[in-house]
Design a protein around this motif. Structure first.
Motif, PDB file in Angstrom:
ATOM      1  N   PHE A  20     -54.312   1.090 -17.241  1.00 47.10           N
ATOM      2  CA  PHE A  20     -54.563   1.318 -15.819  1.00 47.10           C
ATOM      3  C   PHE A  20     -53.514   0.604 -14.978  1.00 47.10           C
ATOM      4  O   PHE A  20     -52.969   1.166 -14.025  1.00 47.10           O
ATOM      5  N   LEU A  21     -53.237  -0.636 -15.310  1.00 48.19           N
ATOM      6  CA  LEU A  21     -52.256  -1.413 -14.565  1.00 48.19           C
ATOM      7  C   LEU A  21     -50.878  -0.767 -14.649  1.00 48.19           C
ATOM      8  O   LEU A  21     -50.148  -0.700 -13.648  1.00 48.19           O
ATOM      9  N   ALA A  22     -50.531  -0.292 -15.847  1.00 48.98           N
ATOM     10  CA  ALA A  22     -49.217   0.351 -16.023  1.00 48.98           C
ATOM     11  C   ALA A  22     -49.096   1.610 -15.169  1.00 48.98           C
ATOM     12  O   ALA A  22     -48.079   1.840 -14.506  1.00 48.98           O
ATOM     13  N   SER A  23     -50.143   2.430 -15.186  1.00 47.53           N
ATOM     14  CA  SER A  23     -50.094   3.677 -14.407  1.00 47.53           C
ATOM     15  C   SER A  23     -50.078   3.389 -12.911  1.00 47.53           C
ATOM     16  O   SER A  23     -49.413   4.083 -12.136  1.00 47.53           O
ATOM     17  N   THR A  24     -50.794   2.339 -12.489  1.00 51.51           N
ATOM     18  CA  THR A  24     -50.810   1.943 -11.084  1.00 51.51           C
ATOM     19  C   THR A  24     -49.431   1.459 -10.650  1.00 51.51           C
ATOM     20  O   THR A  24     -48.953   1.784  -9.555  1.00 51.51           O
ATOM     21  N   THR A  25     -48.782   0.693 -11.506  1.00 55.66           N
ATOM     22  CA  THR A  25     -47.442   0.185 -11.208  1.00 55.66           C
ATOM     23  C   THR A  25     -46.456   1.334 -11.033  1.00 55.66           C
ATOM     24  O   THR A  25     -45.622   1.347 -10.111  1.00 55.66           O
ATOM     25  N   VAL A  26     -46.558   2.335 -11.928  1.00 52.89           N
ATOM     26  CA  VAL A  26     -45.661   3.501 -11.835  1.00 52.89           C
ATOM     27  C   VAL A  26     -45.935   4.298 -10.569  1.00 52.89           C
ATOM     28  O   VAL A  26     -45.006   4.731  -9.870  1.00 52.89           O
ATOM     29  N   SER A  27     -47.224   4.517 -10.264  1.00 52.17           N
ATOM     30  CA  SER A  27     -47.574   5.307  -9.075  1.00 52.17           C
ATOM     31  C   SER A  27     -47.096   4.627  -7.795  1.00 52.17           C
ATOM     32  O   SER A  27     -46.686   5.297  -6.842  1.00 52.17           O
ATOM     33  N   LYS A  28     -47.127   3.290  -7.755  1.00 52.19           N
ATOM     34  CA  LYS A  28     -46.623   2.582  -6.585  1.00 52.19           C
ATOM     35  C   LYS A  28     -45.111   2.750  -6.471  1.00 52.19           C
ATOM     36  O   LYS A  28     -44.577   2.924  -5.377  1.00 52.19           O
ATOM     37  N   ALA A  29     -44.429   2.724  -7.607  1.00 49.63           N
ATOM     38  CA  ALA A  29     -42.974   2.850  -7.600  1.00 49.63           C
ATOM     39  C   ALA A  29     -42.520   4.252  -7.191  1.00 49.63           C
ATOM     40  O   ALA A  29     -41.478   4.418  -6.553  1.00 49.63           O
ATOM     41  N   THR A  30     -43.293   5.249  -7.555  1.00 50.76           N
ATOM     42  CA  THR A  30     -42.912   6.639  -7.260  1.00 50.76           C
ATOM     43  C   THR A  30     -43.490   7.153  -5.947  1.00 50.76           C
ATOM     44  O   THR A  30     -43.205   8.277  -5.530  1.00 50.76           O
ATOM     45  N   GLY A  31     -44.328   6.342  -5.305  1.00 54.60           N
ATOM     46  CA  GLY A  31     -44.925   6.768  -4.039  1.00 54.60           C
ATOM     47  C   GLY A  31     -46.155   7.626  -4.210  1.00 54.60           C
ATOM     48  O   GLY A  31     -46.615   8.262  -3.251  1.00 54.60           O
ATOM     49  N   ASP A  32     -46.707   7.675  -5.414  1.00 54.50           N
ATOM     50  CA  ASP A  32     -47.875   8.511  -5.687  1.00 54.50           C
ATOM     51  C   ASP A  32     -49.178   7.715  -5.714  1.00 54.50           C
ATOM     52  O   ASP A  32     -50.218   8.240  -6.114  1.00 54.50           O
ATOM     53  N   TYR A  33     -49.129   6.477  -5.290  1.00 52.07           N
ATOM     54  CA  TYR A  33     -50.317   5.635  -5.356  1.00 52.07           C
ATOM     55  C   TYR A  33     -51.419   6.145  -4.430  1.00 52.07           C
ATOM     56  O   TYR A  33     -51.181   6.527  -3.286  1.00 52.07           O
ATOM     57  N   VAL A  34     -52.648   6.150  -4.960  1.00 49.56           N
ATOM     58  CA  VAL A  34     -53.832   6.531  -4.185  1.00 49.56           C
ATOM     59  C   VAL A  34     -54.790   5.352  -4.180  1.00 49.56           C
ATOM     60  O   VAL A  34     -55.209   4.873  -5.235  1.00 49.56           O
ATOM     61  N   ASP A  35     -55.134   4.912  -2.983  1.00 46.91           N
ATOM     62  CA  ASP A  35     -56.047   3.770  -2.859  1.00 46.91           C
ATOM     63  C   ASP A  35     -57.445   4.190  -3.308  1.00 46.91           C
ATOM     64  O   ASP A  35     -58.040   5.104  -2.730  1.00 46.91           O
ATOM     65  N   PRO A  36     -57.998   3.556  -4.355  1.00 46.30           N
ATOM     66  CA  PRO A  36     -59.331   3.922  -4.854  1.00 46.30           C
ATOM     67  C   PRO A  36     -60.421   3.872  -3.784  1.00 46.30           C
ATOM     68  O   PRO A  36     -61.374   4.653  -3.827  1.00 46.30           O
ATOM     69  N   LYS A  37     -60.269   2.977  -2.804  1.00 45.23           N
ATOM     70  CA  LYS A  37     -61.293   2.854  -1.768  1.00 45.23           C
ATOM     71  C   LYS A  37     -61.410   4.129  -0.932  1.00 45.23           C
ATOM     72  O   LYS A  37     -62.490   4.457  -0.424  1.00 45.23           O
ATOM     73  N   LEU A  38     -60.289   4.847  -0.777  1.00 42.61           N
ATOM     74  CA  LEU A  38     -60.313   6.072   0.020  1.00 42.61           C
ATOM     75  C   LEU A  38     -61.081   7.183  -0.684  1.00 42.61           C
ATOM     76  O   LEU A  38     -61.509   8.156  -0.047  1.00 42.61           O
ATOM     77  N   GLY A  39     -61.248   7.050  -1.983  1.00 47.09           N
ATOM     78  CA  GLY A  39     -61.976   8.060  -2.739  1.00 47.09           C
ATOM     79  C   GLY A  39     -63.475   7.863  -2.725  1.00 47.09           C
ATOM     80  O   GLY A  39     -64.213   8.645  -3.333  1.00 47.09           O
ATOM     81  N   ARG A  40     -63.939   6.822  -2.035  1.00 49.60           N
ATOM     82  CA  ARG A  40     -65.376   6.557  -1.996  1.00 49.60           C
ATOM     83  C   ARG A  40     -66.088   7.365  -0.916  1.00 49.60           C
ATOM     84  O   ARG A  40     -67.302   7.281  -0.765  1.00 49.60           O
ATOM     85  N   ILE A  41     -65.336   8.155  -0.165  1.00 56.61           N
ATOM     86  CA  ILE A  41     -65.938   9.003   0.860  1.00 56.61           C
ATOM     87  C   ILE A  41     -66.652  10.174   0.191  1.00 56.61           C
ATOM     88  O   ILE A  41     -66.268  10.609  -0.898  1.00 56.61           O
ATOM     89  N   THR A  42     -67.709  10.666   0.812  1.00 59.03           N
ATOM     90  CA  THR A  42     -68.508  11.722   0.180  1.00 59.03           C
ATOM     91  C   THR A  42     -68.078  13.126   0.613  1.00 59.03           C
ATOM     92  O   THR A  42     -67.456  13.310   1.661  1.00 59.03           O
TER      93      THR A  42
END
Length: 377
Positions: free
Chosen positions: A41-63
């Motif tokens: 998980f940490l590795a994929s998060t690090t890559v997504s931040k570097a490529t600009g594809d990061y999605v904040d998990p908190k934003l996915g808590r909306i219904t």
């Protein structure tokens, strides 16, 4: 600096990943059963931040229930009122009850597939596809807003809509129906010989008729949604000019007589639009039943060559117009322009069965040409 730390729970050891988001704020993700899962998980998060594809998990808590009305509001301005009414009804009936309370980040593709399958067991393919389209559309918007990295509603197996059978009337059947409907005779002929949709025909005004050129200018579409009529542009948003047969000249002239330019051709005044006839209890349904009963009696009395009358709707008169035009020799492009289809491909797809006979004609012409060429050689 990111860290991975173990912690104890009632179910055993778990791991928590603490890291910084692209904005520099610190957050964590917990619940990993193994250290390897946490590291991945940490590795994929690090890559997504570097490529600009990061999605904040908190934003996915909306219904879905929170996002749905917003998505529908956006649709209201870009689709026809009748289509919006269908979307709104499907949302309230099928989507919101099932998914409204669910956080979007917790929705799995397998769940969507199960829902689609269960709905298909009770509803038609059209209903299922519309409901799925709403859910998928909401989640598409969530992906675009960076609330999700992927849409779990995409990629599921969906039912296919079967092609419904069409009813085509002959010239004689159209004439019998027009005669039986009395005051609606000209309307029946217009529907069956121009291919106008019900809303287009009932939206015609006196000013839309060019008597010299025998043309109807299709500029308005009157569609009933519940007890309210919505007047807008034709279905494809394109105005078109449709010719009408010479035998309709007197009937249309009679309807225009004494009316101002803005008056409805079919209907009363400028806003007295005709409602579409009900399939089972209306003047059109009654006319079909009366003709059928009378002809059935003639058959029982020994009459021959009696033309039976199927139950028809205004849209089947549109199909009839296509059939009569094609049988008279009209090509695909002409039929497309008459019906107001977006493309000739759509016309061919809709009325492929009417062009089947052309294949025999093609084969005969090819045979004739080949024989002539062989004799010449």
């Amino acid at each position: 600096m990111a860290t991975i730390k173990p912690y104890e729970t009632a179910s055993g050891k778990r791991y928590r990943v603490r890291y910084r988001k692209p904005d520099g704020s610190q957050t964590d993700k917990r619940g990993f059963k193994t250290k390897k899962e946490a590291e991945l998980f940490l590795a994929s998060t690090t890559v997504s931040k570097a490529t600009g594809d990061y999605v904040d998990p908190k934003l996915g808590r909306i219904t879905i229930g929170h996002l749905g009305p917003e998505w529908l509001a956006g649709k209201k301005t870009v689709v026809k009122p009748s289509q919006y009414a269908s979307l709104d009804s499907s949302w309230r009936t099928h989507v919101d009850p099932k998914w409204g309370s669910r956080e979007i980040s917790g929705i799995k593709q397998s769940e969507v597939q199960t829902w689609v399958a269960a709905l298909r067991g009770k509803r038609s393919a059209t209903v299922v596809l519309r409901a799925h389209g709403i859910l998928a559309g909401i989640l598409d918007a969530a992906v675009q807003d960076r609330r999700l990295s992927r849409n779990p509603a995409r990629g599921v197996q969906l039912p296919r809509k079967g092609k419904s059978s069409k009813t085509y009337l002959s010239h004689a059947q159209v004439a019998a129906l027009a005669t039986e409907t009395k005051q609606h005779a000209t309307l029946i002929y217009v529907l069956a010989y121009t291919g106008l949709r019900w809303g287009e025909a009932t939206g015609l005004r006196v000013k839309h008729v060019n008597q010299l050129a025998r043309r109807l200018s299709v500029e308005e579409n009157a569609v009933w949604v519940g007890n309210k009529v919505h007047v807008g542009t034709p279905k494809t948003h394109e105005r078109r000019s449709v010719p009408y047969p010479k035998f309709l000249v007197s009937g249309i002239a009679d309807l225009m007589d004494g009316k101002p330019a803005d008056a409805l051709l079919f209907g009363t005044g400028t806003d007295g639009y005709l409602r579409p006839p009900h399939p089972s209890h209306s003047w059109l349904a009654k006319a079909c039943r009366d003709i059928c009963a009378r002809h059935q009696k003639q058959i029982e009395d020994g009459a021959k060559d009696v033309i039976l009358m199927p139950a028809v709707t205004p849209h089947e008169l549109r199909h009839t117009a296509a059939s009569l035009a094609i049988s008279s020799g009209a090509n695909v492009k002409a039929v497309q322009r008459m019906l107001g289809h977006a493309s000739a491909a759509m016309t061919l797809d809709t009325y492929a069965d009417l062009f089947d006979d052309d294949l025999d004609g093609v084969a005969k012409r090819l045979d004739k040409a080949a024989r002539k060429a062989r004799k010449a050689s």
